[in-house]
Every structure is written in C-alpha cells, then in structure tokens.
Design a protein around this motif. Structure first.
Motif, short mmCIF file in Angstrom:
data_model
loop_
_atom_site.label_atom_id
_atom_site.label_comp_id
_atom_site.label_asym_id
_atom_site.label_seq_id
_atom_site.Cartn_x
_atom_site.Cartn_y
_atom_site.Cartn_z
N ASP B 262 0.83 -1.20 0.00
CA ASP B 262 0.00 0.00 0.00
C ASP B 262 0.87 1.25 0.00
O ASP B 262 2.02 1.23 0.44
CB ASP B 262 -0.93 0.03 1.22
CG ASP B 262 -2.16 0.91 0.96
OD1 ASP B 262 -2.23 1.54 -0.11
OD2 ASP B 262 -3.05 0.95 1.83
N HIS B 263 0.27 2.30 -0.52
CA HIS B 263 0.93 3.61 -0.50
C HIS B 263 0.57 4.36 0.77
O HIS B 263 -0.19 3.87 1.59
CB HIS B 263 0.56 4.39 -1.76
CG HIS B 263 1.38 4.01 -2.94
ND1 HIS B 263 2.16 4.91 -3.61
CD2 HIS B 263 1.59 2.81 -3.53
CE1 HIS B 263 2.79 4.28 -4.59
NE2 HIS B 263 2.46 3.01 -4.57
N ALA B 264 1.10 5.57 0.86
CA ALA B 264 1.05 6.27 2.14
C ALA B 264 0.16 7.50 2.10
O ALA B 264 -0.03 8.13 1.06
CB ALA B 264 2.47 6.69 2.53
N THR B 265 -0.36 7.82 3.26
CA THR B 265 -1.03 9.09 3.45
C THR B 265 -0.46 9.74 4.70
O THR B 265 -0.04 9.06 5.63
CB THR B 265 -2.55 8.94 3.56
OG1 THR B 265 -3.10 10.19 3.99
CG2 THR B 265 -2.92 7.87 4.57
N SER B 287 -3.86 11.10 13.23
CA SER B 287 -2.68 10.88 12.40
C SER B 287 -1.40 11.10 13.21
O SER B 287 -1.37 11.85 14.19
CB SER B 287 -2.70 11.82 11.19
OG SER B 287 -2.54 13.15 11.61
N SER B 323 3.55 2.94 2.67
CA SER B 323 2.99 3.17 4.00
C SER B 323 3.91 2.54 5.03
O SER B 323 4.61 1.57 4.76
CB SER B 323 1.59 2.57 4.10
OG SER B 323 1.68 1.17 4.08
N ARG B 343 5.33 9.11 10.84
CA ARG B 343 5.10 7.75 10.34
C ARG B 343 3.90 7.78 9.42
O ARG B 343 2.83 8.28 9.78
CB ARG B 343 4.84 6.81 11.52
CG ARG B 343 4.89 5.35 11.16
CD ARG B 343 4.68 4.51 12.42
NE ARG B 343 5.74 4.71 13.40
CZ ARG B 343 6.89 4.05 13.41
NH1 ARG B 343 7.13 3.15 12.49
NH2 ARG B 343 7.80 4.28 14.32
N LEU B 344 4.08 7.28 8.20
CA LEU B 344 3.03 7.39 7.19
C LEU B 344 2.04 6.23 7.32
O LEU B 344 2.43 5.08 7.48
CB LEU B 344 3.65 7.38 5.78
CG LEU B 344 4.63 8.53 5.53
CD1 LEU B 344 5.35 8.32 4.20
CD2 LEU B 344 3.91 9.87 5.55
N ALA B 345 0.77 6.57 7.22
CA ALA B 345 -0.29 5.56 7.34
C ALA B 345 -0.65 5.04 5.96
O ALA B 345 -0.30 5.62 4.93
CB ALA B 345 -1.51 6.17 8.02
N ALA B 346 -1.39 3.94 5.94
CA ALA B 346 -1.79 3.32 4.68
C ALA B 346 -2.98 4.05 4.08
O ALA B 346 -3.82 4.60 4.79
CB ALA B 346 -2.14 1.85 4.91
N VAL B 347 -3.04 4.06 2.75
CA VAL B 347 -4.17 4.70 2.06
C VAL B 347 -5.42 3.83 2.17
O VAL B 347 -6.51 4.34 2.37
CB VAL B 347 -3.81 4.91 0.56
CG1 VAL B 347 -5.02 5.43 -0.21
CG2 VAL B 347 -2.64 5.87 0.42
#
Lengths: 347, 640
Positions: B262-265, B287, B323, B343-347
C-alpha cells in the motif's frame, strides 16, 4: 546538421573532428550546450496560457511565447482567448493576468501583454533563415496541460519533414492561413500545444506550433509550425495596429435581425445561435434559412455563440457579402444573404 | 544492483548526456548517404568515425538493454512488457498488466525462449508488480538508475512489447527524449497514481506497459505504463509516462516479499494559500503528523527531504512512498521552522486492496479520490490497451510444473511463498551475524547513559530487568508483554529487548506470526557506501505479532539488527529503539551485538545507552546461573 561540424568545417576530419566533438560536448570552455541545457534556457520563455473553454475538444489552455522582456506573448488566436480573464504562468510559477493586444486573423496569431520587467524572453529574430527539411528541432509546449504552476512545459524532439503551403481545416472550419508551414516529424498536434515554441538545437526560436488542424486533402491531423518570419510579420502588424481588430470581445456588434435572422433569446453566456424564425421578405428568408437552423459560421469564421454571430457580422463592413453556414438536420448548408446593411439601416 | 562510485556515476552522467546526439545524427546521415547507397547512386561523404563509433555504442547499449526486456503474455488476459532487474529472474512490470493475468504467465526474452513466470508482489496504487521468471539463475538484467538525476532533454528509449507485436519475443525499441520530470498524473479512484513520473516522447503504446524506460547507458530510469491520448485513439502522440526507478526501488523489497503493497497518506491534505504557500488544509487528529505537532494552516516546507513549493510537489513526494515509512517533515508556523519525523499511514484498508486486486473494486467502479488535481483527459488512463480482458476466471488454472511450489495464497499477499523466502533470507543473515552459542542463557548488558550514570540490563529466558538511576523495572518474559510498558516512559523497552534477544537467538520463527514487510532506507548507511551516491541503502523489516505486542525489526543486509519499533497496543505510541554498531568491532562485536542504542517514545528521547560490557551466558538448568562464559568488551572494565 551538427552545430559543431558546421562551426569547424576545416577540422571536420577523423580524429581531429573527434577531438573537436569531445571538446565541444564535454569541455568546460567552448562546449556546445546539451539538448537539456538548450531546452532549459528556451523553456523559460514559454508560458502556459489559461482562458476560456474547458469542455471536450475546447481546452481552456494553450501555449504562449514571451518574445520581449517587457512581457509581449505570442500565441495562437483561438477560443481560449475569448475570455475576460487570460492568465500566463511562467516556468517559475509566476502567474500574470494578460491583456489581448491584438490578433492577426489571417495567420491566426495573437499577441498578449503581461505586466513585467526583465522577463525571460525567447526573442523573435525575423531574419533568421528558414530551416530546411532534415533539420532537427525541439518543440516546447503546454501539451495536455500536463505542466502546472512552476512545472516546465513539455519538450519533444523531431525533424522538419517538409516546407509546404498549408491547406487545412477542422470540421467545417477552414484555416484562413495558406502560407508556408514547417511540417514536423514530431507529434505536436495535441491539446494545449498550439502556440508552443519550435526551437533549433542552438535554442533559437524558428517557429510557432499551429492550431489543431487536419489536412484538407487527407483528413490527417497535421503536425506543423508557422515559420518565424511569418510570426514576426504578424507580431509587427499586431503591435503596430495594422492587423485587424481582435475578434474576441470589444468589437462592434451587428444585430442579425437587420438581415431578417431572428435568433433565440440571448440568455446564456454562450447561447447557441439557433434560428427562431426569419422575417418574411428579408434577405434571410430569401436565402432559405429556416427555424431551428444552427448557425456555425459567418463568412467562414466559426460562431459558437449568439454573441459571436453579432461580433462576426460587426467585423464586416457595410456592403460586404454575408454568407452564413448552418447545420440543418445534420447537414451543412451554405446560405448567401447578399450585402450587409449598415448597422443603423432599417430592415 | 551494481554499486557505483560517486566519481564514476558523474562520468557516466556526462557521457550519457553528450554521446547519443552525435549518434542520432549518424542515423540520419548514414541512412541518407553511406549505409545503403541506391544502386548506381553516388554515395556522399562517409560520416566521421566518431559519429559511427557513437552509433555503434548506442546499438550495443540497446542490444544489451533489450536482453533484459520481457514480453509478457497472459493468454486471454492480454499481456504487456516487463524488465528483469536481477539475475535470478525478478522482473518489474505494471500492476495493470498482471492483474488480469492471475498467478502464472508466460514471458518471452530476446533469446527466443519462453519462460514460465509467477506473480510475486503487487502495488495497485503505484501500478507496479513484480514477477519471477524461472528456469535460469543467470538471466540478463538491467540496473536501476537513480531517476532523480534524469533531466529534461536526456536521451532515453523504451524496449517492450507494443501492441503485443513481440510474438518472436524480440522487443521493439523506441527512442526519444525526456519531455518532463516530476510530473504528476492523478489516480483512477485510489489506484494507478503516477506521482513524480517521467514524461517522454519515445513512443509508448498499448503493450509497452510494464517495460523499462532506459537511459543512454542502458540503465532503467522508469517503468512505462501510461500515456496521454486524445482524438487519435489509443496510439502514441508523443506523450508517455514512466514510473520513476526511484519509486520502484522504494517498493521493491516489499514486492519481493510477496505482499500487496500500500501507498502512504500523511493523514493531512494540503492546499495552496492565496499567497502561494502550501498549507495544511485538513488533518486527522488520529494521524501521526498531528501527534507530532502538525496543525491546520501550518506551511509545509519539505517532505522526505524534498522541498514542497506546490501541492503537486507534495503529492509527488508522498505518492512515491510506501505506508509505514517514517519520513522527516519540515513545516513553518508563525515564522518558526519545525522538523518532525512522521510515520506514514496506509491509504487503503487491507480489505479494500484485496477487492481491488481481485478485480472487484477496479478503477472504473470507484469514485475519484477527493482532491484529485485534474479530471482525466480523454483516454488519459493507463494504456492497458494490452486488451484489458475480463478478470481471470474465478477458478485459477493449475500451476505449470515449473512453478509448482512457488505460490501460496494468503489474504494480504499476492504470493505468500515469497514472504517466507524473504523472511528466511533475513533469518539466515541474523543467524550468521550473531555467533552465539545456542541455547543461550542470560544476557547481561552494562554501560552508561548520556549523563554517565550506569545502567544494567538482564535478559533471562523467563525474566527481564533493567536498573536505571530512576529505579529498577522487571517483566515476566515468558508471558504477555503488553501489560505494563516498562520501564515507565519508554513505551516498552524491556519487551523490545526481550524480543530482540529471542530474534537473535531463535530466529523470526520463534516470534509467532512473523512476516517480511519490505525495506526502509537505512538510518546509518554501511561504512562501505561511497559518499555522494544518491541511491540509498535499504534495511529489511520483519513484523512480528507476539505475546500481545507488535514489533518491527529493522535488519541490515549483514544481519545486524539496527532498530526495533514496538507497539504494546494498536493505537499506542511505539517504543523506538535504534542500535549503533562500532565500525571496527568493539564491545559485543564477538557476538554481533551493538555498541550503543537510543530509545525514543512519542516525542521524548528516553535515553542513549552506551554499552561497556555484554555477557552472554550459556543456557543452564538453573536460570540464575552466575558464571559468565562468553564475554566481549573493549573497556578497561571488560578486561579479564
């Protein structure tokens, strides 16, 4: 072909040429610019132009070229400029409101002005010799509106394929320009490309990418550019006030009712010019116009709105023959209405 | 990847830019004159040797690159292109090429042979996928270049399978220049987002998808996957887009691990303010960015080390990150500059990705993501013109013999088999790095804190304790670890150290449900890494859910554990331990242990621990054994 070879003809042999090439391409002193450097330099003078449009087939963006440090922008004359607010965005992201200085309807070029000083211009050198078929060129344009803000316009590479007169159209619209163009082996016929810069590998402006047109004979989409001398003529005429008045906005209007053409009420920004009726005994009735005909052109100039009809008729002189192109039941019909009366003349 | 020194890279760069243009001249000149004179026609002057030499160089580069090009055929599901990136057969391609193909596909190479290939990993958001060709361990492969050095005007070429023409497996080559860099092409729904991509005028047609965009050296700078189309239908109009090789590199580890990545948000959106600043226009209070201090209306200045001057620039950076990564973010508030690690979360929720991969939530059924920058131009979609067929039949056909044992289905994974492969690879590296006699007994670690106060840690099989100036904490290492994060304020340091010891001694399999997550940029690049090389070094990440906690272990290529993040509860702030090793051996080196470590929890640095002495006892019947048997140290106190 290669600048280096042309610049050093006496040494253009064998190992000495290799040395010259190596020096020219990699040496810190007399090195020729790489294509990347050439593009980077020229692209600073290429601007993204935003105006009217936004529906399919009528994009609200095109390309312009800053030709003076004072802010003169050459671009194509199109519906994008048919707007009260035109913006130019430079490749450093600066956004300027632009004023339409004037247009050359014959070459379909226009000049915009933005308020600025010491802007990064790509100068118009009118006496640059025409480039020959086989010359490698680079096209810089706002194709597909891909670049926004401080993003640089797109660069494509290609070759001049031919130098020929233009015979082109788009739909029922016939391009008024019949002069010489460069045909390009480079796909420049894309939304947003018109008005883009065609440069040589020294970074000199050699042409301006034209509007999206098809060849009249074959229907093939054309990749072409107006040679720089034609562009310079148009620019000089426009800036000197010799070119005809701009089509968009400001022109005198002429009420088509004076010809017996009764259009639907002008309720929208761009009311489509449908005929509601013709006045009995008028030139319109005599020419065979009917209710529900859709006007698409006045003397070959496309008229997307009621207002455009009034402006196109207003651009004619009293006594000029009026020819209306209408769509009736899916077919194109040409109707001659005879001489245009004076604006104040009673029908 | 072949390591390259900084100086060589620069040389390559210059020659790469300077050479091919004479070569291009040569093509024109040669075609027009010398190479094929018409019968009876007078040949013109021969081109200079230097020009011919440059042309030969270009031909050689293209031939070498073509050997790494893969023609993917997926039967009814169409096909596309790919590129081999390692000699053991891993090949990058597009998600939209392999999604309809299922687990198994046939891949042709320019040697004329057809190879079986198995799906390894998927990245629907970034439109990437990894497959593995089987049958050789010496596949021709291409190096991934540093795509951040690519500039507009650079020569480039694509080698692929346009219109699925390569029925003889010989790739088609189309050459051009780089038209634009750092382009942003918005997603379809939440997937197929082309962030920070490379725009080219080399012909990219349906079927080129998944193939490589090469630079003049023949190194991969991107994966072609998309083009702008309009009135002429789905054929090239001089506007193609390639996913940058640097983005691919960010995801390569996770893809090798068989995951659906997965990519990051950021958990925040940004907008351009009236004065041109990029400001936070919305932010989730849950977040990590919010926890670290980012607020509505703060100006975002930089993300992950790259300046953010436009919304597009922000999306370009974020869209290339996986992510779970932790990246620096610089923001400004009231003239004050702040730098935080976020820390980046998952999209997506995991189930969403599953649905997308199975074809039940494809782009056409999904609404556009909010904040998409521009509507798609007509036909401005990935060119899956490689006949995007109906998703593969529900009942997957049996795997060909060549792929037997190379696939294991598991929720969340494209191919769990490869997760085990990567996990075991990391396990072997850890075991090799730590020559500890097993089974081992108590570990005693003594040293000093930053303020010179002493600490003492004891890690026994069933019990762990730490003596700090502030007091002593003890946990029961044999049961649940989440009850009481100890010592207070650390977020669970003792639990992290217990799992650290268990990982080193008994391997990942001893930690319950352990998976391989992928890679993160190494915090401290190996000393051997040449300075100035832009290509980062990556560490592996293992994820373990064990004894009520979740731990992520960061492991360097040499098996050294460089970090642990431990969560005692899903929404808790983790305890973050980072280990540093002495470059020239030293304390603990005999058993592969670190020189020091730091501990952070939430926004607080809990402590820096410098190790003076490590004692590793052998296992005994009596867990309270005293006699140290294996000792390593470099301080005076360690001499014996």
């Amino acid at each position: 072909m290669s600048d280096t070879m042309r610049a050093r003809p006496a040494r253009a042999r064998g190992a000495r040429l290799a040395l010259a090439l190596a020096l020219a391409l990699a040496g810190p002193v007399s090195r020729a610019a790489t294509p990347g450097e050439t593009i980077a330099g020229a692209a600073r003078g290429v601007v993204k132009v935003y105006g009217a449009g936004g529906v399919r087939g009528l994009e609200a963006y095109q390309t312009g070229i800053l030709v003076t440090p004072a802010g003169h922008v050459v671009t194509v004359l199109s519906t994008v400029l048919d707007s009260d607010t035109i913006d130019c965005v430079l490749d450093d992201g600066r956004r300027y409101p632009a004023r339409l200085v004037g247009a050359d309807p014959a070459r379909e070029l226009a000049v915009l002005a933005i308020e600025g000083e010491d802007l990064p211009a790509l100068p118009l050198v009118a006496d640059l010799p025409r480039v020959a078929p086989g010359t490698r060129v680079l096209a810089l344009s706002n194709l597909f509106g891909v670049a926004v803000g401080d993003e640089r316009v797109s660069a494509q590479h290609g070759v001049i394929s031919a130098v020929v007169p233009l015979e082109a159209r788009r739909g029922s619209y016939e391009a008024p320009y019949r002069g010489t163009v460069y045909l390009l082996d480079c796909t420049t016929n894309n939304p947003g490309s018109p008005g883009g810069a065609l440069i040589d590998f020294r970074g000199r402006l050699v042409g301006v990418l034209g509007k999206e047109l098809r060849a009249s004979a074959s229907g093939v989409w054309l990749n072409y550019a107006l040679p720089i001398d034609e562009v310079a003529k148009a620019y000089d005429d426009i800036v000197a006030g010799r070119a005809s008045a701009p089509v968009a906005g400001g022109g005198t209007r002429f009420d088509p009712a004076l010809l017996g053409v009764l259009l639907v009420p002008d309720l929208l920004d761009r009311t489509p010019p449908f005929l509601e009726a013709t006045r009995a005994g008028s030139a319109a009735a005599a020419a065979g116009l009917r209710a529900d005909d859709l006007l698409v052109a006045v003397n070959g100039r496309t008229v997307p709105s009621r207002r455009a009809v009034e402006e196109a008729l207003g651009a004619l002189a009293t006594g000029d023959p009026v020819r209306l192109t209408v769509v009736r039941g899916g077919a194109i019909v040409e109707c001659d209405l005879g001489p245009r009366p004076a604006a104040g003349e009673a029908p | 990847m072949q390591p390259a020194t900084a100086s060589r890279r620069r040389c390559d760069r210059r020659s790469a830019r300077a050479l091919p243009w004479p070569a291009l001249v040569a093509v024109v000149v040669a075609t027009a004159t010398a190479s094929r004179p018409a019968a009876g026609a007078e040949a013109g002057p021969a081109p200079p040797d230097s020009v011919l030499a440059a042309e030969r160089g270009r031909v050689a580069v293209m031939a070498r690159a073509s050997a790494a090009a893969v023609a993917i055929f997926a039967g009814e599901a169409g096909g596309g292109s790919g590129v081999l990136v390692s000699p053991d057969g891993y090949a990058l391609t597009n998600f939209h090429v392999v999604q309809p193909a299922g687990v198994a596909m046939k891949c042709g190479l320019s040697d004329g042979r057809l190879y079986d290939a198995v799906l390894v990993g998927l990245d629907p958001t970034g439109d990437l996928a990894l497959v593995k060709l089987v049958g050789r361990d010496d596949f021709p492969w291409a190096e991934l270049a540093d795509s951040d050095t690519v500039a507009v005007g650079d020569p480039c070429f694509a080698a692929g399978n346009p219109f699925l023409l390569a029925t003889d497996f010989q790739p088609s080559v189309s050459a051009g220049i780089v038209s634009g860099v750092h382009r942003y092409q918005g997603p379809a729904g939440t997937i197929l987002e082309y962030a920070d991509c490379i725009q080219v005028d080399a012909a990219i047609n349906p079927g080129n998808s998944g193939g490589a965009l090469f630079d003049a050296r023949g190194a991969v700078i991107g994966i072609n996957g998309r083009a702008s189309f309009e009135k002429r239908g789905r054929v090239n109009v001089g506007v193609g887009y390639a996913i940058s090789s640097n983005q691919a590199r960010h995801f390569l580890g996770a893809l090798k691990g068989g995951r659906i990545v997965d990519h990051a948000t950021l958990g925040a959106t940004v907008a351009t303010a009236s004065d041109g600043r990029v400001v936070v226009s919305d932010i989730l209070e849950s977040s990590d960015a919010y926890r670290r201090g980012l607020r509505y209306d703060d100006e975002v200045v930089a993300l992950a080390g790259r300046p953010v001057r436009t919304v597009n620039a922000f999306k370009n950076v974020l869209g290339t990150l996986p992510s779970g990564w932790r990246v620096p973010l610089v923001y400004r508030r009231g003239g004050q500059r702040h730098e935080i690690l976020v820390r980046l979360a998952a999209v997506h929720a995991p189930a969403e990705l599953e649905a997308i991969v199975s074809g039940e939530g494809g782009p056409r059924q999904r609404r556009r993501a909010p904040g998409s920058r521009r509507p798609p131009a007509p036909g401005d979609e990935p060119p899956p013109g490689e006949a995007p067929a109906a998703p593969a039949a529900r009942e997957p056909p049996p795997l060909p013999d060549a792929l037997r044992g190379l696939h294991e289905a598991r929720p969340g994974f494209a191919n769990f088999h490869f997760n085990l492969v990567e996990r075991d690879r990391v396990a072997a590296a850890i075991a090799a790095r730590h020559p500890v006699e097993r089974p081992a007994g108590t570990w005693r670690v003594v040293g000093r804190l930053a303020d010179k106060e002493a600490f003492r840690i004891e890690l026994a099989p069933a019990r762990a304790s730490i003596d700090l100036p502030t007091g002593t904490s003890t946990i029961d290492a044999a049961s649940e670890l989440d009850a009481n994060p100890s010592p207070p304020g650390s977020g669970g340091l003792l639990a992290a150290l217990v799992l650290w010891r268990r990982l080193i001694l008994d391997g990942p399999r001893s930690l319950g449900r352990t998976t391989y997550l992928g890679t993160v940029p190494a915090a401290t690049p190996a000393a051997a890494e040449p300075a100035g090389t832009a290509i980062p070094v990556y560490d592996d990440v293992l994820d373990a859910a064990v004894a009520g906690v979740e731990a992520r272990f960061i492991v360097a290529a040499d098996g050294a554990v460089t970090g642990i993040d431990l969560w005692t509860a899903p929404d808790a702030e983790p305890c973050e331990v980072r280990f540093a090793y002495a470059a020239d051996g030293g304390v603990g080196d005999a058993v592969g242990l670190p020189r020091s470590f730091t501990v952070r929890h939430a926004d607080t640095a809990f402590g820096t621990f410098t190790i003076d002495e490590v004692v590793v006892e052998p296992a005994t019947e009596n867990a309270d054994s005293t006699g140290p048997a294996a000792t390593a140290g470099d301080g005076a106190g360690a001499e014996r």
